[in-house]
Design an enzyme around this catalytic site. Structure first.
Site, mmCIF file in Angstrom:
data_model
loop_
_atom_site.group_PDB
_atom_site.id
_atom_site.type_symbol
_atom_site.label_atom_id
_atom_site.label_comp_id
_atom_site.label_asym_id
_atom_site.label_seq_id
_atom_site.Cartn_x
_atom_site.Cartn_y
_atom_site.Cartn_z
ATOM 1 C CG HIS A 57 -3.890 -12.707 12.010
ATOM 2 N ND1 HIS A 57 -4.367 -11.543 12.556
ATOM 3 C CD2 HIS A 57 -3.697 -13.553 13.058
ATOM 4 C CE1 HIS A 57 -4.468 -11.679 13.869
ATOM 5 N NE2 HIS A 57 -4.046 -12.888 14.192
ATOM 6 C CE1 TYR A 185 -6.270 -3.505 9.732
ATOM 7 C CE2 TYR A 185 -5.880 -1.137 9.864
ATOM 8 C CZ TYR A 185 -5.398 -2.431 9.829
ATOM 9 O OH TYR A 185 -4.040 -2.654 9.887
ATOM 10 N N PRO A 277 0.641 4.490 11.278
ATOM 11 C CG PRO A 277 0.044 4.329 13.525
ATOM 12 C CD PRO A 277 0.427 5.306 12.486
ATOM 13 C CE LYS A 281 2.842 -2.472 3.888
ATOM 14 N NZ LYS A 281 2.475 -3.717 4.523
ATOM 15 C CE1 TYR A 369 -2.935 -4.083 7.139
ATOM 16 C CE2 TYR A 369 -2.459 -6.414 7.456
ATOM 17 C CZ TYR A 369 -2.790 -5.175 7.975
ATOM 18 O OH TYR A 369 -2.962 -5.019 9.332
HETATM 19 C C1 LIG Z 1 1.647 2.963 18.386
HETATM 20 C C2 LIG Z 1 2.506 2.438 17.279
HETATM 21 C C3 LIG Z 1 2.073 1.325 16.558
HETATM 22 C C4 LIG Z 1 2.858 0.831 15.514
HETATM 23 N N1 LIG Z 1 2.398 -0.276 14.828
HETATM 24 C C5 LIG Z 1 3.148 -0.787 13.835
HETATM 25 C C6 LIG Z 1 2.770 -2.016 13.166
HETATM 26 O O1 LIG Z 1 1.744 -2.643 13.465
HETATM 27 N N2 LIG Z 1 3.584 -2.495 12.198
HETATM 28 C C7 LIG Z 1 4.749 -1.863 11.854
HETATM 29 O O2 LIG Z 1 5.453 -2.353 10.968
HETATM 30 N N3 LIG Z 1 5.160 -0.722 12.492
HETATM 31 C C8 LIG Z 1 4.405 -0.164 13.462
HETATM 32 N N4 LIG Z 1 4.847 0.930 14.149
HETATM 33 C C9 LIG Z 1 6.098 1.570 13.768
HETATM 34 C C10 LIG Z 1 7.331 0.848 14.306
HETATM 35 O O3 LIG Z 1 7.248 0.721 15.708
HETATM 36 C C11 LIG Z 1 8.598 1.628 13.900
HETATM 37 O O4 LIG Z 1 8.532 1.915 12.527
HETATM 38 C C12 LIG Z 1 9.860 0.830 14.209
HETATM 39 O O5 LIG Z 1 10.071 0.785 15.605
HETATM 40 C C13 LIG Z 1 11.089 1.435 13.536
HETATM 41 O O6 LIG Z 1 12.231 0.771 13.973
HETATM 42 P P1 LIG Z 1 13.625 1.518 14.076
HETATM 43 O O7 LIG Z 1 14.577 0.501 14.560
HETATM 44 O O8 LIG Z 1 13.892 2.248 12.839
HETATM 45 O O9 LIG Z 1 13.411 2.631 15.181
HETATM 46 P P2 LIG Z 1 13.148 2.456 16.736
HETATM 47 O O10 LIG Z 1 12.361 1.227 17.010
HETATM 48 O O11 LIG Z 1 12.608 3.769 17.203
HETATM 49 O O12 LIG Z 1 14.588 2.195 17.326
HETATM 50 C C14 LIG Z 1 15.537 3.218 17.416
HETATM 51 C C15 LIG Z 1 16.352 2.986 18.671
HETATM 52 O O13 LIG Z 1 17.367 3.976 18.763
HETATM 53 C C16 LIG Z 1 17.457 4.437 20.097
HETATM 54 N N5 LIG Z 1 18.021 5.781 20.069
HETATM 55 C C17 LIG Z 1 17.393 6.956 19.798
HETATM 56 N N6 LIG Z 1 18.269 7.978 19.872
HETATM 57 C C18 LIG Z 1 19.465 7.441 20.180
HETATM 58 C C19 LIG Z 1 20.744 7.992 20.406
HETATM 59 N N7 LIG Z 1 20.969 9.314 20.307
HETATM 60 N N8 LIG Z 1 21.744 7.164 20.727
HETATM 61 C C20 LIG Z 1 21.539 5.811 20.809
HETATM 62 N N9 LIG Z 1 20.339 5.242 20.613
HETATM 63 C C21 LIG Z 1 19.319 6.048 20.308
HETATM 64 C C22 LIG Z 1 16.022 4.378 20.601
HETATM 65 O O14 LIG Z 1 15.980 4.281 22.016
HETATM 66 C C23 LIG Z 1 15.499 3.107 19.936
HETATM 67 O O15 LIG Z 1 15.697 1.958 20.711
HETATM 68 C C24 LIG Z 1 4.090 1.458 15.199
HETATM 69 C C25 LIG Z 1 4.543 2.552 15.932
HETATM 70 C C26 LIG Z 1 3.762 3.045 16.964
HETATM 71 C C27 LIG Z 1 4.262 4.235 17.738
#
Ligand SMILES: Cc1cc2nc3c(=O)[nH]c(=O)nc-3n(C[C@H](O)[C@H](O)[C@H](O)COP(=O)(O)OP(=O)(O)OC[C@H]3O[C@@H](n4cnc5c(N)ncnc54)[C@H](O)[C@@H]3O)c2cc1C
Length: 375
Positions: A57, A185, A277, A281, A369
């Site tokens: 995009h 948006y 969200p 980011k 962005y």
């Molecule tokens: C509705 C929504 C829309 C979003 N839109 C965007 C977007 O457009 N762009 C963007 O950049 N971000 C967006 N985000 C945010 C993004 O999804 C998160 O910031 C991202 O997933 C972070 O990644 P992470 O690996 O740090 O955590 P997570 O993806 O949460 O991964 C952590 C992992 O650890 C596992 N875990 C948890 N506890 C334990 C444990 N005790 N033992 C072992 N494993 C465990 C979980 O199951 C999970 O798989 C959005 C979030 C939501 C909810």
């Protein structure tokens, strides 16, 4: 992603995930990848499907009370975003992990971390009720906001900065092709709404709601009435209505914990910080963190030098606070305020007028962005 980058550097790692593989690949969340994230996925050899199926995009639309205005990010910054579901990225990374032959365990239980201040911290967990203990050089706490790594740091050794917003997002996944090639948006008297997509046949729509809204109280017809009202623009544009396949409410919060390191444990992603969200980011910050951590760990193994490990937290936090500011700003500018006073409302309208008409203001939004390069 961290496991993949470490693998490329020839470093062993063990990944323990407490959910099942099916659960993590079906979990629909982020979808907007910054240019730096896309570049890193491609350069590290996991971007083949992304290049084929991702939707690049060049801009976004901001709909101010029915008037849709475009911000041409590509011409303002020379960079763009790509829409590709987070779960698709996860699928590609799981495939790369499987191909590497390095360990990745799903459905582990009772995960805990120990001896973080020592040279040999441990991770304990169970698989099929059998207990395992893993002795490590480094533990990466990549277990999200509700994981166990951050709370394992003694309270006196960490500081948190928190803001909870007085609204949430009701999000739906829809089987319908996108009627706009770019995200919309929308700032509307009834509240914020966002039109986005996951592919050429699936759209993802959100609208501002109460933080404790009960999604089951919203019939599909009621959701569509509200979304069409908030998103429809005077030029006749509106989203295409289709079957709703998922519905859920997400709370909105800004959160940072400092430092992102405790002894031999390094926090990355949502374990250390959460953004609302609106600025898209969260996933991108998580990717930038683990890229930095992989370099620091690689330098440590190559030369015994801990310089990058020592700088890890400070270096990550610079980007994190930049993204916090941007995400807070986008959220505050676009959501209906929860006060009766009309002052904020008029101030937001003035800001939106500026942001959608001044080249300098549009460039600032676009630069944030599309994201800073990952360096
Ligand atoms: C509705 C929504 C829309 C979003 N839109 C965007 C977007 O457009 N762009 C963007 O950049 N971000 C967006 N985000 C945010 C993004 O999804 C998160 O910031 C991202 O997933 C972070 O990644 P992470 O690996 O740090 O955590 P997570 O993806 O949460 O991964 C952590 C992992 O650890 C596992 N875990 C948890 N506890 C334990 C444990 N005790 N033992 C072992 N494993 C465990 C979980 O199951 C999970 O798989 C959005 C979030 C939501 C909810």
């Amino acid at each position: 992603m961290l496991g993949h980058l470490l693998h490329l550097a020839g470093i062993d790692s063990v990944i323990v995930e407490n959910r099942s593989q099916e659960y993590v690949v079906d979990r629909v969340r982020a979808g907007v990848l910054e240019q730096g994230t896309v570049d890193l996925l491609i350069q590290s050899g996991v971007g083949e499907r992304l290049q084929r199926e991702g939707l690049p995009h060049d801009g976004i639309y901001i709909n101010v009370r029915g008037q849709r205005r475009r911000i041409d990010m590509a011409s303002l910054t020379g960079r763009r975003i790509t829409v590709y579901g987070q779960n698709e990225v996860v699928k590609d990374l799981i495939a790369a992990r499987a191909a590497s032959g390095r360990p990745l365990f799903f459905q582990v239980g009772d995960v805990s971390v120990h001896d973080l201040d020592s040279r040999q911290p441990t991770v304990r967990f169970t698989i099929n009720r059998e207990t395992y203990e893993l002795r490590c050089d480094v533990i990466a706490g990549c277990d999200g906001f509700h994981g166990i790594c951050r709370p394992s740091i003694p309270e006196g050794r960490r500081r948190t900065f928190d803001r909870v917003y007085p609204f949430g997002w009701l999000g739906i996944l829809v089987e319908a092709p996108p009627s706009s090639p770019e995200l919309v948006y929308s700032f509307h008297d009834r509240g914020f709404a966002l039109f986005s997509m996951r592919s050429n046949s699936v759209t993802r729509l959100y609208m501002q709601c109460a933080p404790d809204e009960d999604a089951t109280k919203w019939s599909d017809d009621r959701i569509w009435d509200e979304l069409l009202t908030r998103l429809g623009s005077d030029d006749g544009w509106k989203p295409l209505v289709g079957p709703i396949t998922q519905k859920g409410v997400t709370g909105m919060r800004s959160f940072v914990t400092e430092p992102m390191r405790h002894g031999a444990m390094f926090l990355a992603g949502d374990a250390a910080h959460i953004v609302p969200p609106t600025g898209a980011k969260g996933l991108n910050l998580a990717i930038a963190d683990v890229w930095r951590l992989s370099r620091a760990v690689a330098e440590y193994y190559q030369s015994g030098n801990e310089r990058l490990l020592e700088r890890y937290s400070d270096d990550c936090l610079q980007r994190v606070w930049r993204a916090q500011q941007f995400s807070w700003w986008m959220t505050s500018m676009l959501h209906r305020p929860d006060t009766e006073s009309l002052f904020d409302w008029r101030r937001q309208l003035a800001e939106l007028e500026y942001v959608t008409s001044s080249r300098a203001a549009m460039t600032s939004l676009a630069e944030n962005y599309v994201g800073l390069p990952i360096t």
